[in-house]
Enzyme design. Sequence first.
Site, PDB file in Angstrom:
ATOM      1  N   LYS A  49     -75.431  92.972   2.976  1.00 28.64           N
ATOM      2  CA  LYS A  49     -74.795  93.226   1.655  1.00 28.64           C
ATOM      3  C   LYS A  49     -73.648  94.217   1.817  1.00 28.64           C
ATOM      4  CE  LYS A  49     -79.450  92.587  -0.126  1.00 28.64           C
ATOM      5  NZ  LYS A  49     -80.440  93.395  -0.679  1.00 28.64           N
ATOM      6  N   GLY A  50     -73.918  95.002   2.590  1.00 30.07           N
ATOM      7  CA  GLY A  50     -72.756  96.147   2.689  1.00 30.07           C
ATOM      8  C   GLY A  50     -71.337  96.113   2.764  1.00 30.07           C
ATOM      9  N   GLU A 105     -67.185  93.829   8.239  1.00 27.97           N
ATOM     10  CA  GLU A 105     -68.443  94.721   8.316  1.00 27.97           C
ATOM     11  C   GLU A 105     -68.196  96.190   7.576  1.00 27.97           C
ATOM     12  OE1 GLU A 105     -71.171  95.088   7.990  1.00 27.97           O
ATOM     13  OE2 GLU A 105     -72.199  95.114   9.688  1.00 27.97           O
ATOM     14  N   ASP A 106     -69.134  96.881   7.010  1.00 34.57           N
ATOM     15  CA  ASP A 106     -69.005  97.985   6.389  1.00 34.57           C
ATOM     16  C   ASP A 106     -68.888  99.162   7.458  1.00 34.57           C
ATOM     17  OD1 ASP A 106     -71.611  97.810   7.123  1.00 34.57           O
ATOM     18  OD2 ASP A 106     -72.477  98.420   5.342  1.00 34.57           O
ATOM     19  N   ASP A 109     -72.085 100.629  14.280  1.00 36.20           N
ATOM     20  CA  ASP A 109     -72.867 101.904  14.701  1.00 36.20           C
ATOM     21  C   ASP A 109     -73.293 101.606  15.919  1.00 36.20           C
ATOM     22  OD1 ASP A 109     -74.596 104.095  14.225  1.00 36.20           O
ATOM     23  OD2 ASP A 109     -76.097 103.070  12.838  1.00 36.20           O
ATOM     24  N   LYS A 137     -68.942 104.424  14.070  1.00 33.91           N
ATOM     25  CA  LYS A 137     -69.664 105.562  14.435  1.00 33.91           C
ATOM     26  C   LYS A 137     -69.814 105.620  15.993  1.00 33.91           C
ATOM     27  CE  LYS A 137     -73.176 105.982  11.290  1.00 33.91           C
ATOM     28  NZ  LYS A 137     -74.496 106.096  10.796  1.00 33.91           N
ATOM     29  N   PHE A 158     -75.203 109.549   8.360  1.00 38.46           N
ATOM     30  CA  PHE A 158     -75.772 108.586   7.729  1.00 38.46           C
ATOM     31  C   PHE A 158     -74.929 108.762   6.418  1.00 38.46           C
ATOM     32  CE2 PHE A 158     -78.198 105.656   5.269  1.00 38.46           C
ATOM     33  CZ  PHE A 158     -78.424 104.756   6.131  1.00 38.46           C
ATOM     34  N   ASP A 165     -75.818 101.473   1.707  1.00 38.60           N
ATOM     35  CA  ASP A 165     -77.195 101.932   1.267  1.00 38.60           C
ATOM     36  C   ASP A 165     -78.150 102.691   1.781  1.00 38.60           C
ATOM     37  OD1 ASP A 165     -78.018  99.825   3.222  1.00 38.60           O
ATOM     38  OD2 ASP A 165     -79.792  99.910   2.020  1.00 38.60           O
ATOM     39  N   ARG A 171     -75.325 101.903  -3.420  1.00 40.88           N
ATOM     40  CA  ARG A 171     -73.974 101.004  -2.823  1.00 40.88           C
ATOM     41  C   ARG A 171     -73.085 100.867  -3.925  1.00 40.88           C
ATOM     42  NH1 ARG A 171     -75.845  97.299   1.328  1.00 40.88           N
ATOM     43  NH2 ARG A 171     -78.207  96.660   1.339  1.00 40.88           N
TER      44      ARG A 171
HETATM   45  P1  IMP Z   1     -75.365  98.460  13.954  1.00 43.15           P
HETATM   46  O1  IMP Z   1     -75.837  96.960  14.341  1.00 43.15           O
HETATM   47  O2  IMP Z   1     -76.174  99.486  14.599  1.00 43.15           O
HETATM   48  O3  IMP Z   1     -73.889  98.564  14.405  1.00 43.15           O
HETATM   49  O4  IMP Z   1     -75.445  98.447  12.502  1.00 43.15           O
HETATM   50  C1  IMP Z   1     -74.756  98.073  11.613  1.00 43.15           C
HETATM   51  C2  IMP Z   1     -75.638  98.112  10.069  1.00 43.15           C
HETATM   52  O5  IMP Z   1     -76.289  99.378  10.287  1.00 43.15           O
HETATM   53  C3  IMP Z   1     -74.568  98.335   9.204  1.00 43.15           C
HETATM   54  O6  IMP Z   1     -73.888  97.018   8.629  1.00 43.15           O
HETATM   55  C4  IMP Z   1     -75.306  98.930   8.101  1.00 43.15           C
HETATM   56  O7  IMP Z   1     -75.889  98.129   7.271  1.00 43.15           O
HETATM   57  C5  IMP Z   1     -76.355  99.768   8.869  1.00 43.15           C
HETATM   58  N1  IMP Z   1     -75.705 101.311   9.112  1.00 43.15           N
HETATM   59  C6  IMP Z   1     -75.590 101.773  10.134  1.00 43.15           C
HETATM   60  N2  IMP Z   1     -75.149 103.109   9.779  1.00 43.15           N
HETATM   61  C7  IMP Z   1     -75.185 103.241   8.312  1.00 43.15           C
HETATM   62  C8  IMP Z   1     -75.089 104.424   7.481  1.00 43.15           C
HETATM   63  O8  IMP Z   1     -74.721 105.566   7.838  1.00 43.15           O
HETATM   64  N3  IMP Z   1     -75.306 103.979   6.251  1.00 43.15           N
HETATM   65  C9  IMP Z   1     -75.535 102.862   5.788  1.00 43.15           C
HETATM   66  N4  IMP Z   1     -75.896 101.777   6.586  1.00 43.15           N
HETATM   67  C10 IMP Z   1     -75.624 101.999   7.836  1.00 43.15           C
END
Ligand code: IMP
Length: 189
Positions: A49-50, A105-106, A109, A137, A158, A165, A171
């Site tokens: 949803k982000g 994507e939001d 990470d 990140k 974070f 969220d 959100r």
């Molecule tokens: P990844 O698969 O680790 O790249 O994560 C991506 C998802 O993790 C993002 O779409 C977010 O939903 C969540 N996420 C990663 N870091 C944060 C943060 O700092 N705040 C909130 N959600 C995060």
Amino acid sequence: MIIGAVTTVQSALQVLFSREQIRHRVAEMGREIDRDYAGEKIVLVGVLKGAAIFLADLARSISVDNTFDFVAVSSYGKGKNSSGAVKLIKDLDQPIEGKNVILVEDILDTGLTLHFLRNLLEQHQPKTVRIATLLDKPSRRLEKIEADYVGFTIPNHFVIGYGMDFAERYRNLPDICLMPEDAGAPAGH
Ligand code: IMP
């Protein structure tokens, strides 16, 4: 009273990027996408949803012909770090074969989510696949993946707000804020 409670939570938070900074940067990203896709059509695929709020603003900053679709994957769950396993919960509604796709994507990470989704979309034989993320990140990356359009690169914090969220809350904050450590920010951030 509800309004008073919300004000208290928001005023205690440290703003990382204000709504004005976000609006300015998203408009720049839209112009970049317009330049790259001049005369083409694109499908914006948001990751629920982000990315919903970012996609809504980005789409309105883009002038080239565009449509939306959404996918959903399993994510952090209730405030915990990602398990590493990514599962598709909601697939595309429309075929993307032969189309220009931008995955929206939001936050990028570890890269597990976008690595999984990019591979999945490529199986549908689109013309092109690119990635637009509001936040990056890079220090936490586990998969070798980079976004083509990045709003802001941030250290290992974070963050919440503007679609992002913590345990499904925050959100709706208009600014991107730091999640306070003492409020239970996930370990490792
Ligand atoms: P990844 O698969 O680790 O790249 O994560 C991506 C998802 O993790 C993002 O779409 C977010 O939903 C969540 N996420 C990663 N870091 C944060 C943060 O700092 N705040 C909130 N959600 C995060």
